[in-house]
Design a protein around this motif. Structure first.
Motif, PDB file in Angstrom:
ATOM      1  N   ARG A 149       1.533   4.026   6.128  1.00  0.00           N
ATOM      2  CA  ARG A 149       1.610   5.444   6.491  1.00  0.00           C
ATOM      3  C   ARG A 149       2.780   6.125   5.769  1.00  0.00           C
ATOM      4  NH1 ARG A 149      -0.088   7.655  12.220  1.00  0.00           N
ATOM      5  NH2 ARG A 149      -2.006   7.008  11.254  1.00  0.00           N
ATOM      6  N   ILE A 153       2.495   9.220   3.132  1.00  0.00           N
ATOM      7  CA  ILE A 153       3.236  10.485   3.275  1.00  0.00           C
ATOM      8  C   ILE A 153       4.029  10.761   1.999  1.00  0.00           C
ATOM      9  CG2 ILE A 153       5.132  11.616   4.528  1.00  0.00           C
ATOM     10  CD1 ILE A 153       4.112  10.039   7.052  1.00  0.00           C
ATOM     11  N   GLN A 157       4.177  13.960  -1.126  1.00  0.00           N
ATOM     12  CA  GLN A 157       5.393  14.747  -1.297  1.00  0.00           C
ATOM     13  C   GLN A 157       5.921  14.628  -2.719  1.00  0.00           C
ATOM     14  OE1 GLN A 157       8.109  13.421   1.838  1.00  0.00           O
ATOM     15  NE2 GLN A 157       7.033  14.655   3.352  1.00  0.00           N
TER      16      GLN A 157
END
Length: 197
Positions: A149, A153, A157
């Motif tokens: 996870r 993420i 970004q």
């Protein structure tokens, strides 16, 4: 009014820095907090999210774990969610700016400032940054966080180095809180000087 965009990748300490700005008397708009309010019990977005992602809401509003599972690893689903959330947050941000239009400096705390194009709507940008190993340790210590996870993420970004390169100010959070607070005060002093010119 100078609008300072505050951003930083996950686990960099942005919430701590935003609280420091608020503690110095600077109005702060927290995009994440706004999302929580809009998705919380009785929140304006709960019905729309339930329609788009069935069984992800309840009496407490949006079940963030269920919603996360519904969009995790699915770019189309993520875009659908953003199309619901982003316009509502933008409207709240506009209300904040109107309410504080007489203030010399305000902070917009926006996690995806660069990724979602919000950098075009601010006058200056401050990036909160810590060494990669500090960031990783902070994030993996969060309840329910997994390496997969975290990496997912990070993949969505902009890399920290690129954010730092595009920033007007870099606020380091890898050291002591006192050092970080001093960096925040320096940014405020620089912008207060710019505002007076």
């Amino acid at each position: 009014m100078i609008i300072l965009g505050l951003t930083g990748s996950i686990g960099m300490g942005k919430s701590t820095v935003a609280a420091m700005f608020a503690g110095e008397g600077v109005p702060v708009f927290d995009a994440d907090a706004e999302v929580h309010k809009l998705q919380g019990p009785g929140g304006r977005l709960v019905a729309a999210i339930e329609t788009a992602f069935p069984d992800t809401t309840g009496a407490e509003g949006v079940n963030r774990t269920a919603l996360g599972e519904a969009v995790f690893g699915n770019p189309q689903a993520f875009k659908r969610l953003e199309a619901i959330v982003h316009p509502a947050v933008a409207a709240e941000r506009q209300r904040f700016l109107e309410a504080n239009r007489e203030r010399p400096l305000v902070v917009l705390d926006i996690p995806l400032l660069f990724e979602a194009g919000g950098w075009r709507e601010v006058d200056k940008i401050a990036v909160v940054s810590a060494p990669a190993q500090v960031q990783r340790a902070r994030v993996l210590a969060r309840p329910g966080m997994t390496v997969a996870r975290f990496e997912s993420i990070l993949a969505r970004q902009m890399p920290d180095a690129e954010k730092r390169e595009r920033a007007d100010f870099v606020i380091p959070t890898g050291g002591s809180l006192a050092e970080t607070r001093e960096a925040v005060r320096t940014v405020i002093a620089c912008l207060a000087g710019a505002e007076g010119r």
